[in-house]
Design a protein around this motif. Structure first.
Motif, PDB file in Angstrom:
ATOM      1  N   GLN A  76      85.896 -35.480  48.756  1.00 10.21           N
ATOM      2  CA  GLN A  76      85.381 -36.215  49.909  1.00 10.21           C
ATOM      3  C   GLN A  76      85.010 -37.652  49.546  1.00 10.21           C
ATOM      4  N   ASP A  77      84.893 -37.932  48.251  1.00  7.18           N
ATOM      5  CA  ASP A  77      84.451 -39.261  47.829  1.00  7.18           C
ATOM      6  C   ASP A  77      85.531 -40.074  47.128  1.00  7.18           C
ATOM      7  N   LEU A  78      86.465 -39.398  46.451  1.00  6.19           N
ATOM      8  CA  LEU A  78      87.394 -40.108  45.564  1.00  6.19           C
ATOM      9  C   LEU A  78      88.792 -40.234  46.171  1.00  6.19           C
ATOM     10  N   PRO A  79      89.530 -41.292  45.800  1.00  5.01           N
ATOM     11  CA  PRO A  79      90.953 -41.352  46.133  1.00  5.01           C
ATOM     12  C   PRO A  79      91.680 -40.177  45.456  1.00  5.01           C
ATOM     13  N   LEU A  80      92.822 -39.760  45.997  1.00  4.74           N
ATOM     14  CA  LEU A  80      93.507 -38.546  45.540  1.00  4.74           C
ATOM     15  C   LEU A  80      93.774 -38.521  44.038  1.00  4.74           C
ATOM     16  N   ARG A  81      94.323 -39.631  43.511  1.00  2.00           N
ATOM     17  CA  ARG A  81      94.675 -39.633  42.085  1.00  2.00           C
ATOM     18  C   ARG A  81      93.433 -39.418  41.209  1.00  2.00           C
ATOM     19  N   ASP A  82      92.345 -40.106  41.568  1.00  2.00           N
ATOM     20  CA  ASP A  82      91.093 -39.955  40.804  1.00  2.00           C
ATOM     21  C   ASP A  82      90.525 -38.552  40.962  1.00  2.00           C
ATOM     22  N   GLY A  83      90.641 -38.005  42.153  1.00  2.00           N
ATOM     23  CA  GLY A  83      90.120 -36.671  42.414  1.00  2.00           C
ATOM     24  C   GLY A  83      90.872 -35.609  41.619  1.00  2.00           C
ATOM     25  N   VAL A 134      84.145 -29.977  42.219  1.00  4.17           N
ATOM     26  CA  VAL A 134      85.435 -30.669  42.366  1.00  4.17           C
ATOM     27  C   VAL A 134      85.878 -30.754  43.822  1.00  4.17           C
ATOM     28  N   VAL A 135      85.593 -29.720  44.627  1.00  2.74           N
ATOM     29  CA  VAL A 135      85.958 -29.818  46.052  1.00  2.74           C
ATOM     30  C   VAL A 135      85.161 -30.951  46.694  1.00  2.74           C
ATOM     31  N   ASN A 136      83.869 -31.048  46.376  1.00  2.00           N
ATOM     32  CA  ASN A 136      83.079 -32.139  46.956  1.00  2.00           C
ATOM     33  C   ASN A 136      83.568 -33.511  46.513  1.00  2.00           C
ATOM     34  N   LYS A 137      84.116 -33.614  45.303  1.00  2.00           N
ATOM     35  CA  LYS A 137      84.655 -34.905  44.846  1.00  2.00           C
ATOM     36  C   LYS A 137      85.792 -35.374  45.750  1.00  2.00           C
TER      37      LYS A 137
END
Ligand code: CAA
Length: 263
Positions: A221-228, A216-219
């Motif tokens: 770096q890739d996703l917009p905040l709401r999606d993350g 989840v921490v690595n996500k």
């Protein structure tokens, strides 16, 4: 032990649950030639598959983590060779297959591909006088193993642009201050001790939870905040399906040490 032997790296298990991979090409300051990267990927895949390994440490020597891609190997490459062999693509394989946490322990030079390799780890510990940098511009080229992206995410555009356009290096002390490194140590011995201690601590937790936390921490770096945040919540919910969540919370209530089942 059953540990395989290599030419350019060394693999050991210095603490319970901890695999240490040491880049070992001292005459070239651990310049990352193709066979070294091949060995590194093999060792990382074996550690990922090993039931006794729960956390990994990647390090070099006191003098050099890695002084970059092997300039002598790279110099004669043509565009078509680089393009058709996807030169350097396999360097970042670990960012997809490695689900176990990886700490880079950086002392000495971490330049070019060496800096980029460190940035692929889940976090960096370093010595105060470690020497980080992306000097590719001085060779008539640019970072090629993710430096322009990962360094920029770590330090922001202003600093990354300055560093990549000038090729000037930054110290371990600056790396810590700018958020590139999680912790800085005064000496090489303290760095290695501190890194192994942290790896051992992480290895002592539920493997299921640790893998989820890294994911989840690595996500982020890739996703917009709401999606993350939504992604995190899904994984958080799914962990109520693990035995270790029940074990951990019950042990807290009973004031006991949790005995993880890793299930
Ligand atoms: N590739 C190949 N060989 C290298 C190397 C590299 N990246 N870095 C160092 N070496 C070799 C040197 O050629 C030297 O070999 P010889 O003894 O055969 O001459 C040996 O390692 C020791 O190096 P030095 O004598 O230069 O040691 P030093 O203490 O005087 O300097 C240094 C150390 C400042 C790190 C210097 O070696 C240096 O500038 N290295 C190159 C750093 C660099 O430019 N890295 C980026 C590479 S490009 C890249 O990585 C592309 C990418 O994005 C993936």
């Amino acid at each position: 032990s059953a540990l395989r032997s290599y030419e350019y790296i060394q693999v050991s298990e210095p603490r319970p649950g901890v695999a240490q991979i040491t880049l070992n090409r001292p005459k070239a300051l651990n310049a990352l030639c193709t066979p070294l990267i091949r060995e590194l990927n093999t060792a990382l895949r074996e550690a990922q598959a090993s039931p006794t390994v729960a956390a990994l440490v990647l390090t070099g020597s006191e003098r050099a983590f890695a002084a970059g891609a092997d300039i002598k190997e790279m110099a004669p490459l043509t565009f078509s060779e680089a393009y058709t062999t996807s030169f350097i693509e396999s360097w970042s394989d670990l960012t997809s297959f490695l689900k176990k946490p990886l700490i880079a322990a950086v002392s000495g030079h971490a330049l070019g591909g060496g800096c980029e390799l460190a940035l692929m780890a889940d976090f960096i510990y370093c010595t105060a006088n470690a020497n980080f940098g992306q000097p590719e511009i001085k060779l008539g080229t640019i970072p090629g193993a993710g430096g322009s992206q990962r360094l920029t995410r770590a330090v922001g555009k202003a600093k990354a642009m300055e560093l990549i356009l000038t090729g000037k290096s930054f110290s371990g002390e600056e790396a810590e201050r700018w958020g590139v490194a999680a912790r800085v140590f005064n000496t090489y011995e303290e760095l290695m001790e501190g890194t192994l201690k942290t790896a051992e601590q992480i290895a002592s937790y539920s493997k299921v939870a640790v893998q989820g936390a890294k994911e989840v921490v690595n996500k982020s770096q890739d996703l917009p905040l709401r999606d993350g945040v939504e992604y995190e919540r899904r994984v958080f919910h799914s962990l109520f399906g693990s035995q270790d969540q029940k074990i951990g919370m019950k042990a807290f209530a009973e004031k006991k040490k949790a005995e993880w089942k890793n299930e």
